[in-house]
Design a protein around this motif. Structure first.
Motif, mmCIF file in Angstrom:
data_model
loop_
_atom_site.group_PDB
_atom_site.id
_atom_site.type_symbol
_atom_site.label_atom_id
_atom_site.label_comp_id
_atom_site.label_asym_id
_atom_site.label_seq_id
_atom_site.Cartn_x
_atom_site.Cartn_y
_atom_site.Cartn_z
ATOM 1 N N ALA A 141 105.818 -9.321 -31.848
ATOM 2 C CA ALA A 141 107.069 -9.104 -32.744
ATOM 3 C C ALA A 141 107.961 -10.355 -32.619
ATOM 4 N N HIS A 192 109.458 -12.299 -36.366
ATOM 5 C CA HIS A 192 110.719 -12.247 -36.851
ATOM 6 C C HIS A 192 111.532 -13.438 -36.633
ATOM 7 N N HIS A 240 103.944 -16.628 -36.689
ATOM 8 C CA HIS A 240 104.087 -16.143 -35.450
ATOM 9 C C HIS A 240 103.264 -16.714 -34.565
ATOM 10 N N TRP A 292 105.297 -7.415 -42.307
ATOM 11 C CA TRP A 292 106.098 -7.222 -40.733
ATOM 12 C C TRP A 292 106.586 -8.597 -40.505
#
Length: 372
Positions: free
Chosen positions: A248, A252, A257, A45
């Motif tokens: 999220a 990305h 993250h 992810w």
């Protein structure tokens, strides 16, 4: 408008989603390793493997539970004994089974004699002795590897995280001995802020030492801090949604993250603990056994050529076998070991727990407002 409940008010020790979440995280790790061992790839992810996110989730929940355990037990010896019983008996039996059963079977499936695992530099015997103290110094045995990834010799690639889990247990014990869990809680908050700053620096390319220690200690202590400051942490669906957006975005936009969304990730996990509708107290805790046994199961299936079944059938078959192994581990090893947790010799009084601990003890932390 009804005020938002705090985490201290919403957390019911006898009715929460911790058991379900830990089992779900173990399943996620197992499924990601199924595709790795059977087909040579892992689901991602953004910038992170799903399996790594699940491991981080384990550490957040462990941080919350372990801080609570230290304060509830009121004894350094009892705390250390409980942590030992939760990890080591199951780990040692797993090591013996991997060396004595999985390694010979893997050798046979690789076209070599079963006894070949007893010769060479890295043998089945040295696999046990080298790894017995929890740090994985020997990944596998000579001549046996993952057919989908020739560069990975691991017989059980899931065991590495247990050493770091134990380090985090030690960190909580050190904070407790120094009185920083009972008093001066701000020190833990400052430590989390420092680790967050180091994470941001690491994402910017600065050498911050061991990135693995930084990553796991950060998320673990975020869980511990959430327990210590539970009366100040609001339980809000809007905040959970914003946290999901931040996670999220971090996945990305950044190589790590956590630099953007470390606290948001921890909040999302703990919000789920008190807000998910599935809150059974599972009599059999299969999460640990599933975590430590799924890798050797999928390795043997891969060596046996079960990858021809395709991803869905391969993962389902391995998960079924690993669940059976986890059940045996719980019934024959883990649960019997945990029955010794109240041994009288481990009594050692520590300073009294804070009012926060009393508030979160069974029966004391229930919300006065209806659950939504």
């Amino acid at each position: 408008m009804r005020p938002r409940p705090s985490l201290a008010e919403a957390f019911d020790p006898r009715g929460n989603a911790l058991d379900v979440l830990r089992l779900a995280l173990a399943v996620v790790v197992a499924l990601t390793h199924a595709t790795l061992l059977g087909f040579g790839w892992q689901p991602v992810w953004g910038s992170a493997y799903l399996g790594d996110l699940a491991v981080d989730g384990f550490f957040v929940l462990s941080g919350f539970l372990v801080a609570r355990s230290y304060l509830r037990l009121g004894s350094l010896r009892r705390y250390a004994w409980h942590r030992f019983l939760r990890i080591m008996p199951g780990f040692w039996v797993c090591l013996l089974l991997v060396a004595g059963v999985v390694a010979p079977l893997a050798a046979l499936l690789s076209g070599r004699p079963a006894t070949s695992v007893l010769t060479g530099e890295d043998t089945a015997l040295s696999y046990v002795t080298s790894n017995a103290l929890l740090r994985i110094n020997q990944l596998g045995v000579d001549g046996v590897g993952n057919p989908a990834d020739a560069g990975d010799p691991s017989l059980d690639g899931s065991l590495w995280s247990l050493f770091y889990e134990a380090l985090c247990y030690g960190a909580v014990a050190a904070l407790g001995v120094l009185g920083l869990l009972h008093r001066r809680r701000w020190v833990l908050a400052a430590l989390c802020a420092l680790l967050w700053a180091a994470t941001i620096a690491g994402a910017a390319g600065v050498d911050v030492g061991s990135p693995l220690v930084l990553r796991l200690l950060f998320v673990f202590l975020l869980g511990s801090a959430a327990f210590l400051f539970a009366e100040r942490v609001p339980v809000s669906t809007a905040l959970a949604g914003a946290s999901l957006v931040l996670v999220a975005a971090g996945l990305h936009l950044l190589p790590d993250h956590r630099a953007l969304a470390g606290p948001a990730f921890a909040y999302l996990l703990l919000w789920a603990v008190v807000r998910l509708p599935l809150r059974p107290r599972l009599r059999w805790d299969l999460s640990y056994g599933l975590y430590v046994y799924h890798w050797p199961v999928y390795l043997l299936l891969s060596l046996a050529g079960a990858g021809v079944l395709g991803v869905p059938a391969f993962t389902a078959l391995g998960l079924l076998i690993a669940a059976a192994a986890a059940t045996a581990s719980w019934l024959l090893v883990e649960a019997p070991a945990l029955r010794a947790k109240d041994a009288a010799w481990v009594q050692f009084p520590l300073p009294r727990a804070t009012a926060l601990t009393a508030r979160l003890r069974p029966g004391a932390g229930r919300r006065k407002t209806p659950r939504s």
